[in-house]
Write a protein that holds these residues in place. Structure first.
Motif, PDB file in Angstrom:
ATOM      1  N   MET A  59       0.890  -1.171   0.000  1.00  0.00           N
ATOM      2  CA  MET A  59       0.000   0.000   0.000  1.00  0.00           C
ATOM      3  C   MET A  59       0.925   1.218   0.000  1.00  0.00           C
ATOM      4  SD  MET A  59      -2.804  -1.222   2.877  1.00  0.00           S
ATOM      5  CE  MET A  59      -1.542  -1.303   4.160  1.00  0.00           C
ATOM      6  N   LEU A  60       0.923   1.964  -1.070  1.00  0.00           N
ATOM      7  CA  LEU A  60       1.896   3.038  -1.239  1.00  0.00           C
ATOM      8  C   LEU A  60       1.395   4.379  -0.686  1.00  0.00           C
ATOM      9  CD1 LEU A  60       3.064   2.172  -4.876  1.00  0.00           C
ATOM     10  CD2 LEU A  60       4.100   1.465  -2.702  1.00  0.00           C
ATOM     11  N   GLU A  61       2.325   5.305  -0.568  1.00  0.00           N
ATOM     12  CA  GLU A  61       2.051   6.701  -0.178  1.00  0.00           C
ATOM     13  C   GLU A  61       1.474   6.841   1.228  1.00  0.00           C
ATOM     14  OE1 GLU A  61       0.162   9.131  -3.164  1.00  0.00           O
ATOM     15  OE2 GLU A  61       0.863   7.836  -4.763  1.00  0.00           O
ATOM     16  N   LEU A  62       1.868   5.943   2.131  1.00  0.00           N
ATOM     17  CA  LEU A  62       1.426   6.051   3.519  1.00  0.00           C
ATOM     18  C   LEU A  62       2.474   6.706   4.406  1.00  0.00           C
ATOM     19  CD1 LEU A  62      -0.403   2.621   3.980  1.00  0.00           C
ATOM     20  CD2 LEU A  62      -1.428   4.879   3.689  1.00  0.00           C
ATOM     21  N   GLY A  63       3.577   7.116   3.809  1.00  0.00           N
ATOM     22  CA  GLY A  63       4.579   7.909   4.505  1.00  0.00           C
ATOM     23  C   GLY A  63       5.080   7.264   5.784  1.00  0.00           C
ATOM     24  N   HIS A  64       5.218   8.085   6.846  1.00  0.00           N
ATOM     25  CA  HIS A  64       5.777   7.584   8.096  1.00  0.00           C
ATOM     26  C   HIS A  64       4.834   6.617   8.818  1.00  0.00           C
ATOM     27  CE1 HIS A  64       3.270  10.946   9.527  1.00  0.00           C
ATOM     28  NE2 HIS A  64       3.202  10.293  10.665  1.00  0.00           N
ATOM     29  N   GLU A  65       3.583   6.505   8.337  1.00  0.00           N
ATOM     30  CA  GLU A  65       2.650   5.549   8.927  1.00  0.00           C
ATOM     31  C   GLU A  65       2.628   4.215   8.187  1.00  0.00           C
ATOM     32  OE1 GLU A  65      -1.262   7.116   9.611  1.00  0.00           O
ATOM     33  OE2 GLU A  65      -0.546   9.011  10.417  1.00  0.00           O
ATOM     34  N   SER A  66       3.535   4.030   7.217  1.00  0.00           N
ATOM     35  CA  SER A  66       3.529   2.822   6.393  1.00  0.00           C
ATOM     36  C   SER A  66       3.668   1.552   7.220  1.00  0.00           C
ATOM     37  CB  SER A  66       4.651   2.885   5.353  1.00  0.00           C
ATOM     38  OG  SER A  66       4.393   3.873   4.393  1.00  0.00           O
ATOM     39  N   GLU A  67       4.654   1.513   8.120  1.00  0.00           N
ATOM     40  CA  GLU A  67       4.830   0.299   8.922  1.00  0.00           C
ATOM     41  C   GLU A  67       3.589   0.019   9.756  1.00  0.00           C
ATOM     42  OE1 GLU A  67       7.609  -1.657  12.457  1.00  0.00           O
ATOM     43  OE2 GLU A  67       8.355   0.093  11.337  1.00  0.00           O
ATOM     44  N   TYR A  68       3.057   1.050  10.403  1.00  0.00           N
ATOM     45  CA  TYR A  68       1.885   0.861  11.253  1.00  0.00           C
ATOM     46  C   TYR A  68       0.736   0.235  10.469  1.00  0.00           C
ATOM     47  CZ  TYR A  68      -2.351   1.848  13.856  1.00  0.00           C
ATOM     48  OH  TYR A  68      -3.566   1.723  14.482  1.00  0.00           O
ATOM     49  N   TRP A  69       0.414   0.806   9.316  1.00  0.00           N
ATOM     50  CA  TRP A  69      -0.756   0.336   8.573  1.00  0.00           C
ATOM     51  C   TRP A  69      -0.519  -1.019   7.930  1.00  0.00           C
ATOM     52  CZ3 TRP A  69      -5.189   1.968   9.866  1.00  0.00           C
ATOM     53  CH2 TRP A  69      -5.374   3.283  10.293  1.00  0.00           C
ATOM     54  N   HIS A  70       0.708  -1.334   7.535  1.00  0.00           N
ATOM     55  CA  HIS A  70       0.974  -2.670   6.998  1.00  0.00           C
ATOM     56  C   HIS A  70       0.887  -3.720   8.101  1.00  0.00           C
ATOM     57  CE1 HIS A  70       2.249  -0.507   3.380  1.00  0.00           C
ATOM     58  NE2 HIS A  70       2.085  -1.659   2.758  1.00  0.00           N
ATOM     59  N   ARG A  71       1.364  -3.405   9.292  1.00  0.00           N
ATOM     60  CA  ARG A  71       1.205  -4.342  10.411  1.00  0.00           C
ATOM     61  C   ARG A  71      -0.276  -4.474  10.791  1.00  0.00           C
ATOM     62  NH1 ARG A  71       5.738  -6.242  12.472  1.00  0.00           N
ATOM     63  NH2 ARG A  71       7.689  -5.096  12.163  1.00  0.00           N
ATOM     64  N   TRP A  72      -1.002  -3.384  10.725  1.00  0.00           N
ATOM     65  CA  TRP A  72      -2.442  -3.401  10.995  1.00  0.00           C
ATOM     66  C   TRP A  72      -3.148  -4.356  10.042  1.00  0.00           C
ATOM     67  CZ3 TRP A  72      -6.857  -1.777   8.233  1.00  0.00           C
ATOM     68  CH2 TRP A  72      -8.002  -1.501   8.990  1.00  0.00           C
ATOM     69  N   VAL A  73      -2.789  -4.289   8.759  1.00  0.00           N
ATOM     70  CA  VAL A  73      -3.378  -5.191   7.766  1.00  0.00           C
ATOM     71  C   VAL A  73      -2.970  -6.634   8.042  1.00  0.00           C
ATOM     72  CG1 VAL A  73      -3.185  -5.881   5.342  1.00  0.00           C
ATOM     73  CG2 VAL A  73      -3.740  -3.521   5.913  1.00  0.00           C
ATOM     74  N   GLY A  74      -1.702  -6.853   8.452  1.00  0.00           N
ATOM     75  CA  GLY A  74      -1.263  -8.210   8.778  1.00  0.00           C
ATOM     76  C   GLY A  74      -2.096  -8.820   9.889  1.00  0.00           C
ATOM     77  N   LYS A  75      -2.427  -8.026  10.890  1.00  0.00           N
ATOM     78  CA  LYS A  75      -3.269  -8.501  11.985  1.00  0.00           C
ATOM     79  C   LYS A  75      -4.685  -8.800  11.499  1.00  0.00           C
ATOM     80  CE  LYS A  75      -0.576  -5.958  15.412  1.00  0.00           C
ATOM     81  NZ  LYS A  75      -0.502  -4.770  16.303  1.00  0.00           N
ATOM     82  N   LYS A  76      -5.160  -8.034  10.535  1.00  0.00           N
ATOM     83  CA  LYS A  76      -6.482  -8.290   9.955  1.00  0.00           C
ATOM     84  C   LYS A  76      -6.504  -9.634   9.224  1.00  0.00           C
ATOM     85  CE  LYS A  76      -8.707  -4.445  11.039  1.00  0.00           C
ATOM     86  NZ  LYS A  76      -9.978  -4.431  11.780  1.00  0.00           N
TER      87      LYS A  76
END
Length: 432
Positions: A342-359
């Motif tokens: 998921m591109l263009e998430l800037g400094h929140e990229s790790e957070y949101w990718h881990r969030w999706v992994g938990k989903k």
């Protein structure tokens, strides 16, 4: 229109003969005889390099930023010129404009709304995902001007873009789909992204419809819609392999796409239709016949497994909605998710990718094949709850891994820049 008239509107300079042009195009491969070719400087291509090709295919003139062959109107910036042209056209339009904005689902909502309204009014609407400076301007410029309504999609990935689009399109009414994390690289935070979307409201004098689960709400009068709360509430939401169903104001709605997001999009259209005074039973009948854009919950039977091609684009909200939908439709199937960053998430990229992994853990995914720099965070979280994981270096790697396994369902999704549709092409070409 003649070049001299265009030059006056754009405050540009006419060079060559004052010819009349019939249409416009920004793509030299898509020129019709009599067109004006607009040379756009992009990140990968400069349209000025294709002017000779456009002229050879029948273009009669060009809109340019530097002297070229043939007849042309010279301006400082062709994109700004298109926005100025669109504003000129909009100011003379006697009908009303409906803008559709949001982090996820705006193209589908716009498509459903246009599909509905065309049965009651003469309309023009944005094709595909024509929601940036060029796409929105071209949509307005190509409109005849004698329509009742324009249905326009407005998109953004950096601060100030929505205001510029709104200044040219001046929407009377707006619908906001789900709002949340998008293009954080440009906005700095989710709340800034939402505030950017709301900046359109400076130009709006009519109806404002917002998803009831928005992170924040603007000042002023607006209506909300949703399946849990709001001024307009959908009830008895049900999903099956055939599609989604819900009740609204005593009318049953059915959308032939098994995706909760499509239900939300349809509820937005139904709510707006009620505000617009349209008969909901007829709206329901019309939406049953809606068919969406490619690579959005597109189901393909490839050999022994079903491929769900949702590869057009991706962000955290859209991944969550897709996972939730597939989980409810196929609770006992072996599902592999071919996940692109998921591109263009800037400094929140790790957070949101881990969030999706938990989903992934919550929604019964059997395996995840990741592709891209940030997919490793998804794989880390998925692995923690026992999901099989595979890190791929190419689209071919993902396809080979999938083909070597035993799956019932293959989900393919990623941001536009990840080109995850290539995985679908490989899978379906080898397994038909």
């Amino acid at each position: 229109m003649r070049l001299s008239e265009l030059a006056k509107i754009l405050k540009g300079c006419l060079r060559g003969y004052d010819v009349e042009f019939a249409g416009i195009s920004t793509d030299s491969r898509d020129i019709d005889i009599g067109d004006l070719f607009v040379a756009i400087k992009g990140l990968r291509f400069d349209g000025h390099n294709f002017i000779e090709d456009a002229l050879n295919k029948g273009a009669v003139a060009s809109l340019v930023e530097k002297p070229v062959k043939g007849n042309y109107v010279l301006v400082d910036d062709t994109i700004k010129a298109l926005l100025r042209w669109a504003r000129y056209k909009r100011e003379r339009f006697k009908g009303e404009v409906i803008g559709v904005l949001g982090a996820v689902g705006k193209t589908t909502t716009k498509g459903m709304l246009a599909h509905t309204l065309k049965e009651f009014y003469k309309i023009t609407h944005s094709p595909k995902s024509f929601n940036n400076f060029v796409g929105l301007s071209i949509t307005i410029i190509k409109a005849s001007g004698d329509e009742d309504l324009w249905v326009l999609e407005l998109g953004t990935n950096s601060p100030g873009e929505i205001k510029k689009l709104a200044k040219s399109s001046i929407p009377n009414h707006v619908i906001f789909t789900r709002l949340g994390p998008e293009h954080i690289e440009g906005f700095g935070s989710t709340l800034n992204a939402v505030r950017e979307e709301y900046s359109v409201l400076e130009y709006v004098d009519g109806l404002v419809l917002i998803h009831s689960e928005a992170p924040i709400f603007p000042e002023g009068r607006f209506y909300t819609y949703g399946f849990s709360e709001g001024d307009f509430v959908g009830k008895n939401l049900n999903i099956s392999e055939d599609g989604v169903r819900f009740n609204f104001e005593g009318v049953e709605f059915f959308i032939p796409y098994p995706h909760f997001g499509f239900a939300e999009n349809a509820l937005a259209v139904a709510s707006f239709s009620k505000l617009f005074g349209l008969p909901l039973k007829e709206v329901s009948d019309i939406l049953r016949e809606y068919r969406g854009e490619p690579m959005r919950m597109e189901r393909l039977k490839c050999g022994d497994f079903l491929v769900i091609n949702d590869a057009y684009n991706s962000n955290p909200l859209s991944v969550d909605m897709l996972l939730k939908s597939v989980y409810h439709i196929y609770p006992d199937k072996k599902i592999i998710f071919a996940f692109g960053d998921m591109l263009e998430l800037g400094h929140e990229s790790e957070y949101w990718h881990r969030w999706v992994g938990k989903k992934m853990c919550l929604y019964g995914i059997s395996a995840v094949a990741g592709y891209g720099d940030f997919s490793g965070f998804v794989l880390d979280e998925a692995k923690n709850c026992g999901i099989k994981t595979f890190y791929a270096k190419s689209h071919k790697d993902i396809a080979e891994y999938i083909l070597s396994g035993d799956w019932d369902i293959v989900i393919v999704k990623g941001s536009r820049g990840m080109e995850m549709e290539r995985v679908v092409e490989i899978l379906c070409s080898r397994n038909t």
